[in-house]
Design a protein around this motif. Structure first.
Motif, short mmCIF file in Angstrom:
data_model
loop_
_atom_site.label_atom_id
_atom_site.label_comp_id
_atom_site.label_asym_id
_atom_site.label_seq_id
_atom_site.Cartn_x
_atom_site.Cartn_y
_atom_site.Cartn_z
N LYS A 102 0.94 -1.13 0.02
CA LYS A 102 0.12 -0.04 -0.10
C LYS A 102 0.87 1.15 0.26
O LYS A 102 0.30 2.51 -0.50
CB LYS A 102 -1.10 -0.06 1.19
N TYR A 103 1.93 0.99 0.32
CA TYR A 103 3.06 2.31 0.35
C TYR A 103 3.86 2.48 -0.87
O TYR A 103 4.22 3.71 -1.16
CB TYR A 103 4.18 2.23 1.47
N ILE A 104 3.84 1.72 -1.79
CA ILE A 104 4.84 1.51 -3.04
C ILE A 104 4.04 2.63 -3.96
O ILE A 104 5.28 3.25 -4.42
CB ILE A 104 4.63 0.16 -3.57
N PRO A 105 3.08 2.88 -4.39
CA PRO A 105 2.76 4.18 -5.07
C PRO A 105 3.51 5.44 -4.70
O PRO A 105 3.89 6.29 -5.59
CB PRO A 105 1.45 4.29 -5.19
N ALA A 106 3.29 5.74 -3.53
CA ALA A 106 3.74 7.03 -2.85
C ALA A 106 5.30 7.03 -2.91
O ALA A 106 5.97 8.09 -3.07
CB ALA A 106 3.14 7.21 -1.44
N LEU A 107 5.80 5.92 -2.53
CA LEU A 107 7.31 5.59 -2.43
C LEU A 107 7.69 6.13 -3.87
O LEU A 107 8.97 6.54 -4.11
CB LEU A 107 7.66 4.41 -1.90
N HIS A 108 7.14 5.37 -4.94
CA HIS A 108 7.94 5.57 -6.34
C HIS A 108 7.66 6.98 -6.71
O HIS A 108 8.29 7.41 -7.33
CB HIS A 108 6.96 4.54 -7.23
N ALA A 109 6.35 7.49 -6.34
CA ALA A 109 6.36 8.75 -6.69
C ALA A 109 7.64 9.96 -6.25
O ALA A 109 7.66 10.82 -6.71
CB ALA A 109 5.02 9.45 -6.31
N ALA A 110 8.06 9.51 -5.08
CA ALA A 110 9.10 10.20 -4.37
C ALA A 110 10.54 9.81 -4.79
O ALA A 110 11.34 10.28 -4.17
CB ALA A 110 9.01 10.06 -2.82
N GLY A 111 10.30 8.86 -5.66
CA GLY A 111 11.77 8.43 -6.37
C GLY A 111 12.65 7.25 -5.52
O GLY A 111 13.55 7.14 -5.65
N CYS A 112 11.91 6.67 -4.60
CA CYS A 112 12.22 5.56 -3.76
C CYS A 112 12.14 4.20 -4.30
O CYS A 112 11.10 3.91 -4.81
CB CYS A 112 11.65 5.57 -2.23
N LYS A 113 13.15 3.48 -4.27
CA LYS A 113 13.28 1.95 -4.86
C LYS A 113 12.75 1.27 -3.32
O LYS A 113 13.29 1.64 -2.25
CB LYS A 113 14.41 1.69 -5.18
N VAL A 114 12.20 0.29 -3.51
CA VAL A 114 11.43 -0.59 -2.63
C VAL A 114 11.94 -2.13 -2.76
O VAL A 114 11.90 -2.71 -3.55
CB VAL A 114 9.95 -0.60 -2.66
N PHE A 115 12.71 -2.48 -1.66
CA PHE A 115 13.28 -3.81 -1.76
C PHE A 115 12.97 -4.51 -0.18
O PHE A 115 13.48 -4.27 0.72
CB PHE A 115 14.84 -3.68 -1.52
N PRO A 116 11.74 -5.23 -0.23
CA PRO A 116 11.21 -5.97 0.87
C PRO A 116 12.36 -7.27 1.08
O PRO A 116 12.88 -7.90 0.41
CB PRO A 116 10.05 -6.43 0.46
N ALA A 130 2.94 -7.01 -6.56
CA ALA A 130 2.49 -5.53 -5.65
C ALA A 130 3.29 -4.33 -6.13
O ALA A 130 3.06 -3.21 -6.11
CB ALA A 130 3.03 -5.71 -4.17
N GLY A 131 4.65 -4.66 -6.97
CA GLY A 131 5.29 -3.48 -7.69
C GLY A 131 6.56 -3.14 -7.06
O GLY A 131 7.16 -2.20 -7.48
N VAL A 132 7.19 -4.27 -6.21
CA VAL A 132 8.71 -3.69 -5.72
C VAL A 132 9.68 -3.71 -6.54
O VAL A 132 9.67 -4.15 -7.75
CB VAL A 132 8.96 -4.81 -4.49
N ASP A 133 10.62 -3.12 -6.39
CA ASP A 133 11.90 -2.87 -7.49
C ASP A 133 12.64 -4.23 -7.37
O ASP A 133 13.56 -4.49 -8.22
CB ASP A 133 12.49 -1.53 -7.10
N GLY A 134 12.85 -4.64 -6.12
CA GLY A 134 13.76 -5.72 -5.95
C GLY A 134 13.42 -6.77 -4.80
O GLY A 134 12.53 -6.26 -3.78
N ILE A 135 14.15 -7.74 -4.54
CA ILE A 135 13.85 -8.70 -3.38
C ILE A 135 15.04 -9.24 -2.57
O ILE A 135 15.95 -9.39 -3.57
CB ILE A 135 13.22 -9.96 -3.95
N ILE A 136 15.05 -8.90 -1.34
CA ILE A 136 16.18 -9.37 -0.56
C ILE A 136 15.83 -10.60 0.04
O ILE A 136 14.84 -10.89 0.82
CB ILE A 136 16.54 -8.29 0.61
N ALA A 137 16.34 -11.92 -0.59
CA ALA A 137 16.08 -13.27 0.08
C ALA A 137 17.02 -13.32 1.17
O ALA A 137 18.15 -13.83 0.76
CB ALA A 137 16.27 -14.17 -1.30
N GLU A 138 16.62 -13.71 2.41
CA GLU A 138 17.24 -13.99 3.41
C GLU A 138 17.09 -15.23 4.07
O GLU A 138 16.05 -15.54 4.49
CB GLU A 138 17.12 -12.68 4.50
N GLY A 139 18.28 -16.00 4.27
CA GLY A 139 18.25 -17.29 4.71
C GLY A 139 18.23 -17.32 6.24
O GLY A 139 18.53 -16.19 6.94
#
Length: 316
Positions: A102-116, A130-139
């Protein structure tokens, strides 16, 4: 020079992210990592919004390079913190403990990349949609809250499941770990525990010395019965958790014991009754070093491993 598409996407020199660890990843550490060519990340945990804004402004005083902020989505201040990130136009947001959709559109509008940060393929796929820019896969080798899959098993499955860049995390501390992550298909790594022993890291020296003295089997996982397992270094607190879980104490009682324990360790230096969250790589840490030295060691080490492996393939 070791460079991947992650470097181009985030405007960094090396494909190395610093984990956003609560009570550990302050502006000082994040700025030092960014200045050294990686991506520094401020860890917010459950910190109040005013502190987060101060940290962002402080980081801007210390570096002109891109840096990020990690947001724990279960924080009671998540709405205010996201608004601060948007207002301050932070370059990158990493998230944990939830879905940032739910935060991604506003974050993208502000120029923020999102990596969950994710610990499963299913969540990675859902967040890509959901539109994230990348993924951090954590073991599960990582410190702090963990999932059920190892980095070796998780990363290639996530790489195959999504099209966005994948960053490998968990059990990575040196050039061999970076080279291995690239071989698994990741385009970079996130390191947390290694940076805890950086000169610029502001945690208590008691914790740094505990990490340096740690051996390969000195971490344990507590809190499985609560549904929120956490990897920590063994101490009096971890043994109390183990005793409570063995006698099937109510989850609420177990969780109550953990309140405030991370700060007690990282800021106050209580390494007996504090929660010393750290990954399984702690035995690879032998000394306190400047961030720039750590990053150069990792990058140079990875380049050497990759060159040696290429030579094996061509038979040299």
């Amino acid at each position: 020079m070791l460079k991947t598409r992650l470097c181009e996407m985030l405007g960094i020199q090396y494909p190395i992210l610093q984990g956003g660890m609560a009570w550990v990843s302050t502006a000082e550490l994040a700025a030092a990592v960014s200045n050294a060519g990686g991506l520094g990340i401020i860890g917010t945990g459950q910190a109040p919004p005013d502190w987060v804004r101060q940290q962002v402004k402080r980081a801007r005083e210390l570096t002109e390079k891109p840096f990020g902020v990690n947001v724990m989505l279960l924080s009671p201040h998540v709405e205010e913190i996201m608004q601060i990130i948007i207002e301050e136009k932070v370059a990158v947001v990493t998230t944990g403990a939830g879905n940032p959709g739910k935060y991604i559109p506003a974050l993208h509008a502000a120029g923020c990349k999102v990596f969950p940060v994710v610990s499963s393929v299913a969540l990675a796929r859902r967040l890509e949609r959901a539109g994230v820019d990348g993924i951090i896969a954590e073991g599960l080798e990582s410190g702090g809250h963990i999932g059920e899959l190892t980095t070796m098993a998780l990363v290639p499955q996530v790489v195959d499941a999504v099209k966005v860049p994948v960053v490998a995390a968990g059990g990575i501390a040196d050039g061999r770990g970076l080279a291995a992550a690239l071989a698994l298909g990741a385009c970079g790594v996130q390191m947390g525990t290694r940076f805890m022993c950086a000169s610029e890291c502001t945690i208590h020296d008691n914790v740094k010395q505990m990490l340096i003295k740690a051996r390969d089997r000195d971490t344990v996982v507590t809190g499985r019965s609560t549904g929120h397992p956490v990897r920590v270094l063994q101490n009096k607190l971890s043994r109390l958790f183990e005793e409570m879980e063995n006698r099937c104490a109510p989850p609420a009682e177990i969780e109550k014991l953990g309140v405030g324990r991370l700060k007690a360790a990282m800021q106050d230096g209580d390494v007996e009754m504090g929660s010393v969250m750290a990954g399984q790589i702690c035995a690879l840490i032998s000394r306190v070093q400047p961030v720039a030295e750590i990053i150069q060691e990792v990058v140079t080490g990875a380049e050497q491993v990759l060159k040696r492996n290429c030579a094996l393939v061509v038979g040299e």
